[in-house]
Scaffold this motif. Structure first.
Motif, PDB file in Angstrom:
ATOM      1  N   GLY A   1      47.858  25.431  42.500  1.00 41.56           N
ATOM      2  CA  GLY A   1      46.829  25.708  41.620  1.00 41.56           C
ATOM      3  C   GLY A   1      46.177  27.025  42.344  1.00 41.56           C
ATOM      4  N   LEU A   2      45.997  27.182  43.620  1.00 35.78           N
ATOM      5  CA  LEU A   2      45.543  28.238  44.373  1.00 35.78           C
ATOM      6  C   LEU A   2      46.364  29.442  44.473  1.00 35.78           C
ATOM      7  N   ARG A   3      47.664  29.097  44.323  1.00 32.66           N
ATOM      8  CA  ARG A   3      48.766  30.400  44.504  1.00 32.66           C
ATOM      9  C   ARG A   3      48.794  31.299  43.330  1.00 32.66           C
ATOM     10  N   GLN A   4      48.152  32.290  43.193  1.00 35.10           N
ATOM     11  CA  GLN A   4      48.047  33.023  41.938  1.00 35.10           C
ATOM     12  C   GLN A   4      48.739  34.566  42.598  1.00 35.10           C
ATOM     13  N   PRO A   5      49.388  35.209  41.532  1.00 30.01           N
ATOM     14  CA  PRO A   5      49.926  36.492  41.834  1.00 30.01           C
ATOM     15  C   PRO A   5      49.221  37.466  42.007  1.00 30.01           C
ATOM     16  N   PRO A   6      49.154  38.503  42.963  1.00 25.56           N
ATOM     17  CA  PRO A   6      48.073  39.583  43.242  1.00 25.56           C
ATOM     18  C   PRO A   6      48.497  40.695  42.257  1.00 25.56           C
ATOM     19  N   THR A   7      49.938  40.505  41.540  1.00 29.65           N
ATOM     20  CA  THR A   7      50.075  41.471  40.578  1.00 29.65           C
ATOM     21  C   THR A   7      50.056  41.094  39.318  1.00 29.65           C
ATOM     22  N   TRP A   8      49.033  40.188  38.965  1.00 30.54           N
ATOM     23  CA  TRP A   8      48.583  39.574  37.628  1.00 30.54           C
ATOM     24  C   TRP A   8      48.364  40.663  36.850  1.00 30.54           C
ATOM     25  N   ILE A   9      47.600  41.668  37.245  1.00 30.04           N
ATOM     26  CA  ILE A   9      47.078  42.849  36.350  1.00 30.04           C
ATOM     27  C   ILE A   9      48.266  43.221  35.536  1.00 30.04           C
ATOM     28  N   LEU A  10      49.732  43.178  35.877  1.00 29.53           N
ATOM     29  CA  LEU A  10      50.584  43.774  35.241  1.00 29.53           C
ATOM     30  C   LEU A  10      51.156  42.735  33.893  1.00 29.53           C
ATOM     31  N   THR A  11      50.473  41.800  33.854  1.00 22.68           N
ATOM     32  CA  THR A  11      50.833  40.670  32.902  1.00 22.68           C
ATOM     33  C   THR A  11      49.891  40.677  31.840  1.00 22.68           C
ATOM     34  N   PRO A  12      50.382  40.014  30.626  1.00 22.49           N
ATOM     35  CA  PRO A  12      49.526  39.833  29.618  1.00 22.49           C
ATOM     36  C   PRO A  12      48.032  39.179  29.730  1.00 22.49           C
ATOM     37  N   ALA A  13      48.219  38.352  30.750  1.00 23.04           N
ATOM     38  CA  ALA A  13      46.937  37.699  31.106  1.00 23.04           C
ATOM     39  C   ALA A  13      45.506  38.718  31.202  1.00 23.04           C
ATOM     40  N   ALA A  14      46.096  39.953  31.890  1.00 28.69           N
ATOM     41  CA  ALA A  14      44.967  40.935  31.993  1.00 28.69           C
ATOM     42  C   ALA A  14      44.442  41.298  30.730  1.00 28.69           C
ATOM     43  N   VAL A  15      45.201  41.474  29.744  1.00 32.61           N
ATOM     44  CA  VAL A  15      44.983  42.207  28.456  1.00 32.61           C
ATOM     45  C   VAL A  15      44.299  41.215  27.594  1.00 32.61           C
ATOM     46  N   ALA A  16      44.481  39.888  27.795  1.00 30.83           N
ATOM     47  CA  ALA A  16      43.739  39.011  26.846  1.00 30.83           C
ATOM     48  C   ALA A  16      42.174  39.086  26.721  1.00 30.83           C
ATOM     49  N   PRO A  17      41.872  39.156  27.679  1.00 30.00           N
ATOM     50  CA  PRO A  17      40.042  39.139  27.719  1.00 30.00           C
ATOM     51  C   PRO A  17      39.628  40.572  26.931  1.00 30.00           C
ATOM     52  N   LEU A  18      40.527  41.738  27.246  1.00 31.92           N
ATOM     53  CA  LEU A  18      39.982  42.787  26.523  1.00 31.92           C
ATOM     54  C   LEU A  18      40.227  42.569  25.111  1.00 31.92           C
ATOM     55  N   VAL A  19      41.121  41.757  24.653  1.00 29.19           N
ATOM     56  CA  VAL A  19      41.190  41.695  23.088  1.00 29.19           C
ATOM     57  C   VAL A  19      39.917  41.151  22.715  1.00 29.19           C
ATOM     58  N   LEU A  20      39.362  40.249  23.261  1.00 21.07           N
ATOM     59  CA  LEU A  20      37.911  39.569  22.661  1.00 21.07           C
ATOM     60  C   LEU A  20      36.893  40.798  23.135  1.00 21.07           C
ATOM     61  N   LEU A  21      37.009  41.419  24.094  1.00 22.94           N
ATOM     62  CA  LEU A  21      35.644  42.363  24.187  1.00 22.94           C
ATOM     63  C   LEU A  21      35.665  43.370  23.139  1.00 22.94           C
ATOM     64  N   SER A  22      37.021  43.694  22.875  1.00 21.10           N
ATOM     65  CA  SER A  22      36.985  44.765  21.939  1.00 21.10           C
ATOM     66  C   SER A  22      36.868  44.304  20.417  1.00 21.10           C
ATOM     67  N   LEU A  23      36.869  43.094  20.046  1.00 24.53           N
ATOM     68  CA  LEU A  23      36.319  42.721  19.127  1.00 24.53           C
ATOM     69  C   LEU A  23      34.816  42.391  19.028  1.00 24.53           C
ATOM     70  N   GLY A  24      34.152  42.342  20.165  1.00 22.94           N
ATOM     71  CA  GLY A  24      32.615  42.310  20.137  1.00 22.94           C
ATOM     72  C   GLY A  24      32.286  41.318  20.775  1.00 22.94           C
ATOM     73  N   ALA A  25      32.970  40.323  21.306  1.00 21.23           N
ATOM     74  CA  ALA A  25      32.801  39.213  21.870  1.00 21.23           C
ATOM     75  C   ALA A  25      31.620  39.574  23.178  1.00 21.23           C
ATOM     76  N   PRO A  26      30.621  38.728  23.366  1.00 18.00           N
ATOM     77  CA  PRO A  26      29.798  39.021  24.564  1.00 18.00           C
ATOM     78  C   PRO A  26      30.327  38.831  25.801  1.00 18.00           C
TER      79      PRO A  26
END
Length: 256
Positions: free
Chosen positions: A107-132
């Protein structure tokens, strides 16, 4: 600083849940623990270095929080499927699947290059729609804590209604298995309903998951764990003729 405190707590819990005596040798445990700690800390540091959105004036209500949680959970399901279905994204996500044991260290082991995956984009979708931003961050935090805690073999089965609606240790063990009936199954975050709806759900076999890890294991240590999937992909890209074919290879399903 809250994220750092939670990470430190997760490290302590991992040392308790996955002690050295649970491994064949202390050397193997030391390598696995060090690799997970280094990669997890690096991924957290990159996340903390990114700019944070400024909170807007949208009133937060329980209904809004629930809707954002559901949207965040669904977007995680989509991004997680893409991370498994696209070779370029899998080169990063493979880091998380590299442990051959299933415990809190995984569970602790996460990729430092996660920013190159769709996981980095998902929160931006919500923010772009006006989510607090505070609700987006809270949903992500709840999801992250839950996702860490389900990486365990100590919990076998939970009550039926929990197993039906939520992603549990049993469901996620299947996700980390390397047998043909486990690969690319159970992508859910907190909820397992998306897998049930879209046909990617598989129940854990009665005799449990026999083997975890990667079909093509990485080398030992944090650096090899992070770089080997990229090295394999880039070698195949370099050996492919033509820009279009190279791009198609990176967007194709990963080699397993």
């Amino acid at each position: 600083m809250l994220a750092v405190a939670i990470f430190v707590l997760a490290v302590v819990l991992a040392l308790v849940e996955a002690p050295a005596r649970s491994y064949p040798s202390r050397a193997e445990w030391r390598n696995e623990a060090r690799t997970s700690f280094v990669l997890g800390a690096a991924a957290l540091a990159i996340d903390m270095a990114l700019p944070r959105p400024i909170a807007g004036g949208v009133e937060t209500t329980f209904l809004l929080a629930a809707l954002i949680f559901l949207a965040d959970d669904f977007l995680y399901y989509v991004s997680h499927r893409l991370a498994h279905g696209v070779a370029f994204f899998w080169a990063s996500h493979a880091v998380h699947h590299s442990p051959r044991r299933y415990n809190f260290l995984t569970g602790l082991r996460q990729p430092p290059t996660w920013i190159l995956t769709p996981a980095a984009v998902a929160p931006l979708v919500l923010l772009s729609l006006g989510a607090p931003p505070v609700l987006v961050a809270t949903s992500a935090g709840v999801r992250g804590v839950h996702h860490f805690l389900i990486h365990s073999e100590h919990v076998r089965r939970l009550p039926g209604w929990v197993e039906f609606a939520f992603n549990t240790p049993s469901h996620h063990r299947v996700h980390h298995g390397v047998s043909a009936d486990c690969i690319d199954r159970n992508f859910g975050a907190v909820l397992i309903i998306w897998d049930r709806l879209f046909g990617t759900f598989s129940a854990e076999p009665e005799d449990g998951v026999r083997r975890y890890g990667l079909v093509h294991p990485t080398g030992a240590g944090a650096w090899r764990t992070m770089i080997d999937p990229w090295r394999s992909l880039l070698r195949r890209v370099a050996a492919t003729q033509g820009t279009t074919r190279k791009l198609a290879l990176m967007l194709a399903p990963p080699r397993r």
